[in-house]
Design an enzyme around this catalytic site. Sequence first.
Site, PDB file in Angstrom:
ATOM      1  N   ALA A 144     -14.692 -25.352  24.918  1.00 13.91           N
ATOM      2  CA  ALA A 144     -15.649 -24.662  24.046  1.00 13.91           C
ATOM      3  C   ALA A 144     -17.073 -25.012  24.446  1.00 13.91           C
ATOM      4  O   ALA A 144     -17.958 -24.143  24.477  1.00 13.91           O
ATOM      5  CB  ALA A 144     -15.389 -25.032  22.590  1.00 13.91           C
ATOM      6  N   TYR A 145     -17.313 -26.281  24.776  1.00 14.37           N
ATOM      7  CA  TYR A 145     -18.661 -26.699  25.159  1.00 14.37           C
ATOM      8  C   TYR A 145     -19.090 -26.018  26.459  1.00 14.37           C
ATOM      9  O   TYR A 145     -20.254 -25.613  26.603  1.00 14.37           O
ATOM     10  CB  TYR A 145     -18.724 -28.220  25.316  1.00 14.37           C
ATOM     11  CG  TYR A 145     -20.125 -28.725  25.589  1.00 14.37           C
ATOM     12  CD1 TYR A 145     -20.992 -28.998  24.549  1.00 14.37           C
ATOM     13  CD2 TYR A 145     -20.574 -28.899  26.894  1.00 14.37           C
ATOM     14  CE1 TYR A 145     -22.290 -29.439  24.784  1.00 14.37           C
ATOM     15  CE2 TYR A 145     -21.860 -29.331  27.155  1.00 14.37           C
ATOM     16  CZ  TYR A 145     -22.716 -29.602  26.089  1.00 14.37           C
ATOM     17  OH  TYR A 145     -24.011 -30.018  26.330  1.00 14.37           O
ATOM     18  N   ALA A 146     -18.147 -25.880  27.389  1.00 15.77           N
ATOM     19  CA  ALA A 146     -18.480 -25.298  28.695  1.00 15.77           C
ATOM     20  C   ALA A 146     -18.630 -23.782  28.647  1.00 15.77           C
ATOM     21  O   ALA A 146     -19.179 -23.179  29.581  1.00 15.77           O
ATOM     22  CB  ALA A 146     -17.402 -25.668  29.711  1.00 15.77           C
TER      23      ALA A 146
END
Length: 406
Positions: A311-313
């Site tokens: 999700a962060y990437a």
Amino acid sequence: MRRGQLSDQFEGVVAKRLTEVETRPDKSNQHELNGSTALRKLMGDDDRRNIPARFIWVGEEEAAISVDGMLSWYDARRKHPVRTEYRLYYRSNEVTEVMAPGDVFFLAMRQDGSALLIVVPADSTVQNQLLWLFGLDDLSGTSFSFQQIEGAHDPELDFAARYILDELGVEPEEPEANILDTLIEPFGLRFPTTRVFSELARSSLPDVSAHDDPDGALVEWMEREEQLFRRLERRVVAEKINGGFQCAEGADVDGFLAFSLSVQNRRKARAGSALENHLEAVFQANGLRYARGAETENRNKPDFLFPGKAAYADPLFPADRLTMLGSKSTLKDRWRQVLSEAVRIRKKHLLTLEPGISENQTDEMRVKELQLVLPQKLHATFRPSQQAWLMNVGEFIRLVRERQGT
């Protein structure tokens, strides 16, 4: 879980802000403090010569200085029929040489008749911790404040109290030693991995629920693991000392120093890993999605990233639904390291177990948009002006749940 009381260690304490004349004796290697009413309450009216004392100086960031010495308490006019002139006397040493006007001076009398003389910078974290531990109000002026350790001023040696005592080199006896020894018996004289030790600590407290009380569970698990570790450490160290430190030239001083340093380093490293292990168990018990130690920008690795690395990437994943949490068992000045982690997340969170952090540091954290998270029980060690801003573990979990839509 029985822990003991502060009165098991101390009879009473006095504290004051030091003046110029008290820190810079002219043409002399001795110090004398006038015997105020507060000092007489602590020391009594009889002369007391050659009291064994440990002098300790603890700065905000620098390593502590500790040296053994002696105190004397006496009435300089003992033979006068009416007048008294009490004085507290001690010789200069490495601690007295660095203390400065405005520093805070604590004198605590121990149950064994010895004394702790502690000097700390004014308005520092360690000052806040000691004022809280001994139940002293904020110091005003340069007069002594006195506190007898008894009754309503005799706190249990809980996690926060033991944390502070450990910083002073005071290790209370463990009231549940037999139970702890039974738990560590399978390890013999070898340390298991921190993950194994953390699992043992949690399994030994089956009634503790991280789902029902995440704040309480984190503290109790950490406290139990610390107890287990110290009991096993005693066995390992005792065995090494009994074996002696010898080499071809005689006493192996270098070997002894290296072993001592390894003991200290192991304590610090294990405390940080244990905190992450128990936090992970808390998050699992509360159904949170997370990644531990996932790499972000510039090879940074936040301790916990919510909901995870993928999700962060993903640049399409909303940044306001991302959360990061750093964890540090002790803070000092290292909280700034968290600021460069997880660039997509503007407001960062940091969990610590260090009580009574100074207002100067928490004010700077607010400016840097770093939210401090502590188990609820530790909030009481902070100033009232700080407490409303602090976040507890349960509140952090609710924040992450809202962002994860669970």
